[in-house]
Design a protein around this motif. Structure first.
Motif, mmCIF file in Angstrom:
data_model
loop_
_atom_site.group_PDB
_atom_site.id
_atom_site.type_symbol
_atom_site.label_atom_id
_atom_site.label_comp_id
_atom_site.label_asym_id
_atom_site.label_seq_id
_atom_site.Cartn_x
_atom_site.Cartn_y
_atom_site.Cartn_z
ATOM 1 N N ARG A 89 3.560 -13.239 -21.471
ATOM 2 C CA ARG A 89 3.533 -11.482 -21.573
ATOM 3 C C ARG A 89 4.713 -10.814 -21.923
ATOM 4 N NH1 ARG A 89 -0.867 -11.367 -16.827
ATOM 5 N NH2 ARG A 89 -2.711 -11.998 -17.933
ATOM 6 N N LEU A 93 5.357 -8.564 -25.340
ATOM 7 C CA LEU A 93 5.959 -7.121 -25.310
ATOM 8 C C LEU A 93 7.291 -7.202 -26.070
ATOM 9 C CD1 LEU A 93 5.032 -6.013 -21.758
ATOM 10 C CD2 LEU A 93 4.021 -5.490 -23.951
ATOM 11 N N PHE A 96 7.145 -6.355 -29.643
ATOM 12 C CA PHE A 96 6.947 -4.741 -30.037
ATOM 13 C C PHE A 96 8.546 -4.328 -29.710
ATOM 14 C CE2 PHE A 96 2.748 -5.765 -29.220
ATOM 15 C CZ PHE A 96 1.843 -5.091 -30.204
ATOM 16 N N ASP A 97 9.118 -4.750 -28.846
ATOM 17 C CA ASP A 97 10.623 -4.212 -28.566
ATOM 18 C C ASP A 97 11.349 -4.592 -29.770
ATOM 19 O OD1 ASP A 97 10.075 -3.518 -25.982
ATOM 20 O OD2 ASP A 97 10.613 -5.331 -25.103
ATOM 21 N N HIS A 165 0.392 -4.128 -33.548
ATOM 22 C CA HIS A 165 1.620 -4.237 -34.318
ATOM 23 C C HIS A 165 1.668 -3.535 -35.715
ATOM 24 C CE1 HIS A 165 4.926 -6.682 -36.774
ATOM 25 N NE2 HIS A 165 5.337 -6.468 -35.503
ATOM 26 N N ARG A 185 3.027 -0.584 -27.805
ATOM 27 C CA ARG A 185 3.600 -1.603 -26.812
ATOM 28 C C ARG A 185 2.784 -1.352 -25.554
ATOM 29 N NH1 ARG A 185 7.027 -2.460 -22.579
ATOM 30 N NH2 ARG A 185 8.766 -4.258 -22.670
ATOM 31 N N GLU A 186 2.693 -0.329 -25.143
ATOM 32 C CA GLU A 186 1.959 0.110 -24.026
ATOM 33 C C GLU A 186 0.525 -0.285 -24.068
ATOM 34 O OE1 GLU A 186 3.283 1.026 -20.907
ATOM 35 O OE2 GLU A 186 5.240 0.548 -22.293
ATOM 36 N N ARG A 189 0.459 -3.981 -23.376
ATOM 37 C CA ARG A 189 0.583 -4.085 -21.946
ATOM 38 C C ARG A 189 -0.625 -4.169 -21.433
ATOM 39 N NH1 ARG A 189 4.864 -3.902 -18.603
ATOM 40 N NH2 ARG A 189 6.189 -2.299 -20.003
#
Length: 193
Positions: A89, A93, A96-97, A165, A185-186, A189
């Motif tokens: 997980r 993320l 995306f970072d 993405h 990204r959120e 999540r």
């Protein structure tokens, strides 16, 4: 579907590297079809003969531009994935970072692969395999991470993450709303929850 065969690559001499750097900047800023070899040679400070001696064709310069861009992105992404640790997980993320860190400098006008695909949609073009290979690689990464995270439908989740993405990257290039990468990204999540 296009070929999955990897295109031929060129050994980089200092002159070839200058050509590639000039071409990369020009192709991304102006578009592949809008940039001719005369301009690339002039910007690189080489003759057209040197350009053709090193690359053979404009098509090969395009292949090198896209392959080099993909290699730099993958290395950048690998560092973010490694820093995220082993948790799937966290690694999702981290993709995306990485995109959020990469895009302001390297993709202010959107994804170089998507932009190139707008100009090169013929599967017979040698750069087509680079473009589609990069996107297939990202889909595989997301699907593998979804599988590692224990998702019941890993392929579906991998596809959903890929859509987030890619949509974020395109929206970033369009600049029509604030922080599409952070929003994606959120959403990622939430999908992983």
């Amino acid at each position: 579907m296009g070929t999955t065969e990897s295109p031929r690559r060129v050994t980089m001499t200092p002159a070839a590297r200058r050509v590639l750097e000039a071409a990369a900047r020009l192709f991304y800023e102006r578009g592949i079809h809008a940039v001719g070899v005369d301009l690339i040679a002039a910007e690189a400070g080489v003759t057209k003969k040197t350009l053709y001696d090193r690359f053979g064709s404009k098509e090969q310069i395009v292949v090198e531009y896209l392959a080099d861009r993909d290699e730099r992105w993958r290395a950048f992404l690998a560092r973010h994935l490694e820093a995220a640790g082993p948790t799937p997980r966290a690694r999702v993320l981290a993709v995306f970072d990485a995109l959020g860190a990469w895009s302001p400098q390297h993709s202010p006008k959107g994804c170089g692969m998507v932009n190139a695909h707008a100009e090169i949609s013929d599967p017979a073009h040698p750069a087509y395999a680079v473009i589609t290979g990069q996107k297939r690689g990202m889909l595989t990464l997301f699907t593998d991470l979804a599988r590692e995270a224990g998702a019941a439908e890993a392929e579906q989740l991998g596809g959903d993450l890929m859509l987030l993405h890619e949509g974020a990257l395109v929206a970033h290039g369009l600049g029509i709303f604030d922080d599409p990468i952070g929003q994606a990204r959120e959403r990622a999540r939430a999908l992983l929850a």
